[in-house]
Design an enzyme around this catalytic site. Sequence first.
Site, PDB file in Angstrom:
ATOM      1  N   ASP A   1       0.974  -1.246  -0.082  1.00 35.76           N
ATOM      2  CA  ASP A   1       0.017  -0.009  -0.121  1.00 35.76           C
ATOM      3  C   ASP A   1       0.825   1.344   0.188  1.00 35.76           C
ATOM      4  O   ASP A   1       0.446   2.081   0.617  1.00 35.76           O
ATOM      5  CB  ASP A   1      -0.793   0.084   1.280  1.00 35.76           C
ATOM      6  CG  ASP A   1      -1.636  -1.396   1.433  1.00 35.76           C
ATOM      7  OD1 ASP A   1      -1.890  -1.563   2.599  1.00 35.76           O
ATOM      8  OD2 ASP A   1      -2.125  -1.758   0.462  1.00 35.76           O
TER       9      ASP A   1
ATOM     10  N   SER B   1       2.028   7.017   0.206  1.00 36.15           N
ATOM     11  CA  SER B   1       1.450   5.944   1.050  1.00 36.15           C
ATOM     12  C   SER B   1      -0.041   5.982   0.547  1.00 36.15           C
ATOM     13  O   SER B   1      -0.454   7.135   0.522  1.00 36.15           O
ATOM     14  CB  SER B   1       1.424   6.595   2.628  1.00 36.15           C
ATOM     15  OG  SER B   1       0.430   5.931   3.306  1.00 36.15           O
ATOM     16  N   ARG B   2      -0.367   4.936   0.022  1.00 34.86           N
ATOM     17  CA  ARG B   2      -1.711   4.900  -0.543  1.00 34.86           C
ATOM     18  C   ARG B   2      -2.940   5.116   0.384  1.00 34.86           C
ATOM     19  O   ARG B   2      -4.037   5.183   0.214  1.00 34.86           O
ATOM     20  CB  ARG B   2      -1.867   3.621  -1.375  1.00 34.86           C
ATOM     21  CG  ARG B   2      -1.075   3.365  -2.570  1.00 34.86           C
ATOM     22  CD  ARG B   2      -1.321   2.214  -3.076  1.00 34.86           C
ATOM     23  NE  ARG B   2       0.060   1.617  -3.734  1.00 34.86           N
ATOM     24  CZ  ARG B   2       0.129   0.579  -5.000  1.00 34.86           C
ATOM     25  NH1 ARG B   2      -1.075   0.284  -5.200  1.00 34.86           N
ATOM     26  NH2 ARG B   2       1.044   0.357  -5.374  1.00 34.86           N
ATOM     27  N   VAL B   3      -2.562   4.977   1.825  1.00 34.03           N
ATOM     28  CA  VAL B   3      -3.586   5.111   2.857  1.00 34.03           C
ATOM     29  C   VAL B   3      -3.694   6.778   3.054  1.00 34.03           C
ATOM     30  O   VAL B   3      -4.805   7.382   3.301  1.00 34.03           O
ATOM     31  CB  VAL B   3      -3.468   4.651   3.974  1.00 34.03           C
ATOM     32  CG1 VAL B   3      -4.232   4.840   5.165  1.00 34.03           C
ATOM     33  CG2 VAL B   3      -3.194   2.877   3.962  1.00 34.03           C
TER      34      VAL B   3
END
Lengths: 508, 113
Positions: A345, A370-372
């Site tokens: 992620d 950071s894909r979050v």
Amino acid sequence: MTKSTDEILIQLQKKLNAFGFEPGLTNVGTVEQMGDGVVTVSGLSKVAMGEMVEFEDGSTGFAFNLDEDYVSVILLSTKTAITSGSQARKTGNFLSIGAAEAFLGRVVSPLGEPLDGKPGIKAAKMMPLERIAPGVVLRKSVNTPLFTGIKSIDSMIPIGRGQRELIIGDRSTGKTSIALDAIINQKVARGSRRKQVLCIYVAIGQKQGNVAQIVDKLGEKGALSYTIIVAAGASDGAALQYIAPFAGCAIAEYFLQKGQDVLIVYDDLTKHSFAYRQLSLVLKRPAGREAYPGDIFYLHSRLLERAVCLNEKNGGGSITALPIVETQAADVSAYIPTNIISITDGQIYLESDLFNAGIRPAINAGISVSRVGGAAQTPIMRKIAGPLRLDLAQYRELAAFAQFGSDLDKATQTRLDRGARITEVLKQTNYAPMRQAHQVAIIWAVTNGFLDDIAIDDVSRFEIEFIEYLENVEKKLIDKIDKEEKLTDEIAKDLEKEVIKFKKRFKI
Amino acid sequence: MQKKIKNLVLLSQTKGKLDGSKILTIAKTLGRKELALYYRMLYQKRHEEKVVVKTAIAAPGSLILRVRKIFAGQDIIFPKEPSLIAGLCVQFADFIFDASFQGYFSSIRKSYD
């Protein structure tokens, strides 16, 4: 585990009194050949894939190839007296590791044996190494921050509990240091209401000396009490290196089932790939790209999918994974790096050029992601870190013109100066994670231009002294920043007041 | 090569049992490596055909009759194995049926390891 003689005699007596003869039917095989840690056994027609197999001399292995007439068994014991013609029997058990609270603070092998010279550990529960990852229904979205204590990461590449964030870079760029900082930062002060995040560090194919140094460092920083180290060294053979990350994950799942949050570091998956490739080639499996077997992607995807954030109905625990991958000559488009980038992620990309230029941690914020994202940040940090990335991006774009210092317009020069100071502020010594409130204070100060008139060489000293000042003189503000969810006008005013007050005292 | 040798092993049988004369005829046509593999497969096959019934003392007649009835048409041998203490241990193909005291005590011991 040792039992007293009396205990054993009493139990034996009970068993003999309740003697009930139940004959056993066992599936057996004959060893045909052995070499390179792989035993070829004929027979064993009922053995399952991954099932433990026991040999006459007590050695164990697990079935890894099921051919029409033969079974290939990977040996787990290094010292064996297996000979051709000796018997092998299936055990009915699958590869598993014992897990318990007592593992905290210990260094163990992927089979659960202690490596730190201390007594053996009694397992509370046997956890299977291979397990299907929790499904969608059991999960919830990642929304709780996992603070690493590293300014660049917590501000621009935030990690959440339950996320998989890859740390990727060439050798000696500080990958392990980032992971260790994240572990050290999980220390919860006595009396704090914060939930302790347990940590597991999986050392795959590393030198024993390096592992010893890591153990010492964690002990020195008081992090060993909540950390488990699973080590399969360079001399341990491909089989142990192959199962090491799965063993670490199995222990993490034990704590996950108890509703706890766990951080697991896989250092590193490149060596794990090498070990798996070695096993596959010895087993004569078809070789694909770069001689890796066809299921190399599945190897890492099934491991990393077990990093999870469970919903409250299923315990509410989480496993956050920080896999580490070593690149060669900064090539992130190689086979293994691209595989793992597509699984995780987000990635934290470390560059040798930045490291050599003194920017440590050598994180390239431009291509790290950071894909979050903001969901894993507190609102206050999200607000403050907003302009940071943009300022740095602008600085990078303009940096090429820095050599023409006197020929630039004022706005460009200001941007360059701001960017240089932000870069200085984001530098951090290793093994010195920073509290979130301190990060908020200093990042707020630099993004609002309060450091623009401080010489670049003095920025790091300013930062240290400013934080000391806030801790010693204005602790109330620090506590307020910690408690408040948002950046209120009051906090902003207080910060401005304190920065201005401090700057008057600051000796250049 | 393995498939070829496997087929040769099947051809070496008469009425489901290995035939010595056929084996000799086939063996003469094989090269060194093939012969080694052929021998290994024959040994396995022979091992599968044989049923070994180990007992601590000489097997009583009633037991021999019962076993011959169960494994009708197969080669059965009844070796003595005093280490079993009592009971019997039957090995056929890749299965072992362990109904001996030795096996029972081994399983008790394993539960303490």
